[in-house]
Design a protein around this motif. Structure first.
Motif, PDB file in Angstrom:
ATOM      1  N   GLY A 148      48.344  34.063  59.540  1.00 22.18           N
ATOM      2  CA  GLY A 148      48.143  35.099  60.546  1.00 22.18           C
ATOM      3  C   GLY A 148      47.767  36.456  59.981  1.00 22.18           C
ATOM      4  N   ARG A 149      47.758  36.584  58.665  1.00 20.60           N
ATOM      5  CA  ARG A 149      47.398  37.874  58.059  1.00 20.60           C
ATOM      6  C   ARG A 149      45.950  37.823  57.560  1.00 20.60           C
ATOM      7  N   LEU A 150      45.471  38.977  57.126  1.00 20.91           N
ATOM      8  CA  LEU A 150      44.091  39.052  56.638  1.00 20.91           C
ATOM      9  C   LEU A 150      43.896  38.216  55.373  1.00 20.91           C
ATOM     10  N   SER A 151      42.716  37.629  55.233  1.00 24.70           N
ATOM     11  CA  SER A 151      42.408  36.869  54.024  1.00 24.70           C
ATOM     12  C   SER A 151      42.173  37.822  52.859  1.00 24.70           C
ATOM     13  N   PRO A 152      42.685  37.487  51.671  1.00 23.54           N
ATOM     14  CA  PRO A 152      42.563  38.379  50.515  1.00 23.54           C
ATOM     15  C   PRO A 152      41.230  38.209  49.797  1.00 23.54           C
ATOM     16  N   THR A 153      40.615  39.313  49.425  1.00 21.42           N
ATOM     17  CA  THR A 153      39.353  39.260  48.697  1.00 21.42           C
ATOM     18  C   THR A 153      39.505  39.822  47.282  1.00 21.42           C
ATOM     19  N   SER A 154      40.749  40.009  46.845  1.00 20.67           N
ATOM     20  CA  SER A 154      41.004  40.401  45.455  1.00 20.67           C
ATOM     21  C   SER A 154      42.372  39.858  45.048  1.00 20.67           C
ATOM     22  N   ALA A 155      42.578  39.769  43.726  1.00 20.59           N
ATOM     23  CA  ALA A 155      43.856  39.254  43.224  1.00 20.59           C
ATOM     24  C   ALA A 155      45.012  40.155  43.652  1.00 20.59           C
ATOM     25  N   SER A 156      44.766  41.469  43.685  1.00 21.54           N
ATOM     26  CA  SER A 156      45.870  42.370  44.036  1.00 21.54           C
ATOM     27  C   SER A 156      46.302  42.177  45.492  1.00 21.54           C
ATOM     28  N   GLN A 157      45.344  41.855  46.385  1.00 17.87           N
ATOM     29  CA  GLN A 157      45.736  41.570  47.782  1.00 17.87           C
ATOM     30  C   GLN A 157      46.586  40.304  47.883  1.00 17.87           C
ATOM     31  N   VAL A 158      46.292  39.315  47.036  1.00 18.47           N
ATOM     32  CA  VAL A 158      47.114  38.097  47.043  1.00 18.47           C
ATOM     33  C   VAL A 158      48.538  38.451  46.614  1.00 18.47           C
ATOM     34  N   ARG A 159      48.644  39.228  45.539  1.00 17.91           N
ATOM     35  CA  ARG A 159      49.983  39.593  45.025  1.00 17.91           C
ATOM     36  C   ARG A 159      50.764  40.361  46.078  1.00 17.91           C
ATOM     37  N   LEU A 160      50.076  41.267  46.758  1.00 21.72           N
ATOM     38  CA  LEU A 160      50.714  42.073  47.809  1.00 21.72           C
ATOM     39  C   LEU A 160      51.216  41.179  48.942  1.00 21.72           C
ATOM     40  N   GLY A 161      50.349  40.255  49.396  1.00 17.86           N
ATOM     41  CA  GLY A 161      50.696  39.390  50.530  1.00 17.86           C
ATOM     42  C   GLY A 161      51.929  38.543  50.266  1.00 17.86           C
ATOM     43  N   PHE A 162      52.044  38.018  49.048  1.00 13.38           N
ATOM     44  CA  PHE A 162      53.168  37.133  48.735  1.00 13.38           C
ATOM     45  C   PHE A 162      54.213  37.831  47.866  1.00 13.38           C
ATOM     46  N   ALA A 163      54.189  39.140  47.839  1.00 14.26           N
ATOM     47  CA  ALA A 163      55.158  39.946  47.092  1.00 14.26           C
ATOM     48  C   ALA A 163      55.299  39.461  45.647  1.00 14.26           C
ATOM     49  N   GLY A 164      54.166  39.094  45.029  1.00 14.76           N
ATOM     50  CA  GLY A 164      54.173  38.739  43.608  1.00 14.76           C
ATOM     51  C   GLY A 164      54.787  37.384  43.295  1.00 14.76           C
ATOM     52  N   ARG A 165      55.060  36.561  44.327  1.00 12.07           N
ATOM     53  CA  ARG A 165      55.762  35.295  44.074  1.00 12.07           C
ATOM     54  C   ARG A 165      54.816  34.118  43.808  1.00 12.07           C
ATOM     55  N   VAL A 166      53.522  34.356  43.936  1.00 12.95           N
ATOM     56  CA  VAL A 166      52.552  33.279  43.701  1.00 12.95           C
ATOM     57  C   VAL A 166      51.653  33.674  42.531  1.00 12.95           C
ATOM     58  N   PRO A 167      51.510  32.801  41.515  1.00 20.77           N
ATOM     59  CA  PRO A 167      50.626  33.136  40.399  1.00 20.77           C
ATOM     60  C   PRO A 167      49.165  33.192  40.846  1.00 20.77           C
ATOM     61  N   VAL A 168      48.428  34.155  40.299  1.00 26.24           N
ATOM     62  CA  VAL A 168      47.032  34.352  40.703  1.00 26.24           C
ATOM     63  C   VAL A 168      46.135  34.348  39.468  1.00 26.24           C
ATOM     64  N   LEU A 169      45.097  33.520  39.504  1.00 22.19           N
ATOM     65  CA  LEU A 169      44.036  33.586  38.504  1.00 22.19           C
ATOM     66  C   LEU A 169      43.054  34.659  38.986  1.00 22.19           C
ATOM     67  N   ASP A 170      42.946  35.740  38.218  1.00 22.31           N
ATOM     68  CA  ASP A 170      42.154  36.888  38.667  1.00 22.31           C
ATOM     69  C   ASP A 170      40.679  36.692  38.305  1.00 22.31           C
ATOM     70  N   GLY A 171      39.828  36.657  39.325  1.00 20.07           N
ATOM     71  CA  GLY A 171      38.389  36.526  39.085  1.00 20.07           C
ATOM     72  C   GLY A 171      37.627  37.693  39.676  1.00 20.07           C
ATOM     73  N   GLY A 172      38.307  38.825  39.851  1.00 16.23           N
ATOM     74  CA  GLY A 172      37.627  39.998  40.409  1.00 16.23           C
ATOM     75  C   GLY A 172      37.450  39.871  41.908  1.00 16.23           C
ATOM     76  N   PRO A 173      36.761  40.844  42.513  1.00 15.97           N
ATOM     77  CA  PRO A 173      36.573  40.819  43.968  1.00 15.97           C
ATOM     78  C   PRO A 173      35.630  39.694  44.395  1.00 15.97           C
ATOM     79  N   CYS A 174      35.845  39.169  45.610  1.00 12.19           N
ATOM     80  CA  CYS A 174      35.008  38.078  46.123  1.00 12.19           C
ATOM     81  C   CYS A 174      33.661  38.629  46.574  1.00 12.19           C
ATOM     82  N   SER A 175      32.593  37.879  46.325  1.00 15.18           N
ATOM     83  CA  SER A 175      31.263  38.406  46.643  1.00 15.18           C
ATOM     84  C   SER A 175      30.901  38.268  48.113  1.00 15.18           C
ATOM     85  N   ALA A 176      31.395  37.224  48.796  1.00 16.23           N
ATOM     86  CA  ALA A 176      31.020  37.039  50.209  1.00 16.23           C
ATOM     87  C   ALA A 176      31.997  37.761  51.137  1.00 16.23           C
ATOM     88  N   GLY A 177      33.291  37.604  50.923  1.00 14.42           N
ATOM     89  CA  GLY A 177      34.281  38.397  51.656  1.00 14.42           C
ATOM     90  C   GLY A 177      34.736  37.835  52.986  1.00 14.42           C
TER      91      GLY A 177
END
Ligand code: TXA
Ligand code: MG
Length: 315
Positions: A148-177
């Motif tokens: 129900g929340r916005l889809s993340p287009t960067s690794a930092s948005q993923v970390r924010l959404g799950f309060a750092g509890r999910v590991p993220v492979l950082d590949g920079g910002p998404c090109s399509a969005g």
């Protein structure tokens, strides 16, 4: 909740690290060209269940399965000549095909929510392709956001959404969005279940036939199409020429704002910026966001679809 992830996750530094997590049945978020996905081994029911737990997603909502190439996808679903034409033209890329699932495949039933069809795509991001190839298995991956929340287009948005509890492979910002376009292929009929980063016009131009919309009275065939799905905290007002008092303004083209999706009126740029800019305004704590009119052609269909969902009355 037994979330199959540590309380504070250590992010993988390499594709091999991320693959090791996934092979061990854990979750790992990874970049695609559309949005970040919350990945799990699609053949491992326990791993897939932890996606639903982490997202707080209704169980009936099936997941997109990500493959490294057409050959892997063909092991999972029956490809008609029409489906193969679409895959060859648009993969890797932001197109998801809903096809008849092959019988006896190793896919966890939970990924398909018990349906006889399966949603497949080959993402156009080098890290995603490498990751799937190294794991050697298809990856189930919905967008890496709490349901129900916005889809993340960067690794930092993923970390924010799950309060750092999910590991993220950082590949920079998404090109399509915005997320992939979902097309169901049934016989000779193409139906667009979700507008997305590949425009309807591009698909129609390739196959020389119309892409239909789901029948208005049909049961919801892609649960992501539930109204009020992509919701920021702030209320959203669409087709605004200017902000009212107390509103932030998301501009487009000549309609300026607090920030502008694309000052030149480029719909690709606007799609890429959409979730990131909504998040950016949302994070200021503003109560309401007014959004400039976006034309409906090309990628404008997907952008308007996401905005209407964000603006829908909250359930
Ligand atoms: O761009 C994307 O597609 C992103 C990235 C990570 O690849 N993924 C994504 O996945 O948006 P998700 O799980 O958030 O959206 C999956 C959509 C849902 O609306 C779901 O209902 C639909 O795909 N879906 C999955 N399997 C289906 C099926 N067998 N029949 C109809 N719809 C299906
Ligand atoms: Mg999603």
């Amino acid at each position: 909740m037994s979330l199959n992830a540590p309380a504070s996750a250590i992010d993988p530094k390499t594709v091999e690290d991320a693959a090791a997590l996934l092979r061990a049945g854990q979750l790992c978020a990874f970049p695609t060209e559309t949005v970040y996905g919350l990945g799990a081994d699609a053949t491992d029911s326990d791993a897939v269940l932890s996606i639903y737990e982490a997202k707080g997603r209704p169980r009936f909502n099936p997941l997109i399965i990500h493959c490294s190439d057409l050959a892997m996808a063909e092991t999972l679903a029956e490809f008609s000549p029409l489906a193969r034409t679409l895959a060859k033209a648009f993969w890797p890329g932001p197109l998801t095909l809903v096809l008849p699932k092959r019988t006896g495949v190793a896919l966890s039933d939970i990924t398909t929510a018990g349906l006889s069809s399966v949603a497949l795509r080959v993402p156009a991001h080098p890290l995603a392709l490498e990751l799937i190839a190294v794991v050697g298995k298809p990856l189930a991956a919905p967008s890496a956001n709490p349901s129900g929340r916005l889809s993340p287009t960067s690794a930092s948005q993923v970390r924010l959404g799950f309060a750092g509890r999910v590991p993220v492979l950082d590949g920079g910002p998404c090109s399509a969005g915005v997320e992939s376009t979902i097309i169901s292929v049934a016989g000779d009929t193409l139906t667009q279940l979700r507008a997305g980063a590949l425009s309807r016009e591009e698909i129609e131009a390739l196959v020389g036939q119309q892409v239909l919309d789901p029948a208005k009275d049909a049961a919801i065939t892609a649960p992501g199409m539930l109204l009020s799905h992509y919701a920021p905290n702030a209320l959203i007002r669409l087709n605004a020429d200017a902000a009212n008092p107390g509103e932030a303004m998301l501009g487009f083209g000549k309609v300026s704002g607090t920030i502008n999706l694309s000052p030149s009126g480029d719909l690709h740029e606007a799609a890429r910026n959409l979730f990131a800019m909504l998040n950016q305004l949302d994070e200021t704590g503003i109560r309401a966001i007014a959004v400039a009119p976006i034309p409906l052609d090309g990628l404008g269909e997907a952008i308007n679809d996401r905005l209407e969902r964000a603006a829908a009355p909250r359930g």
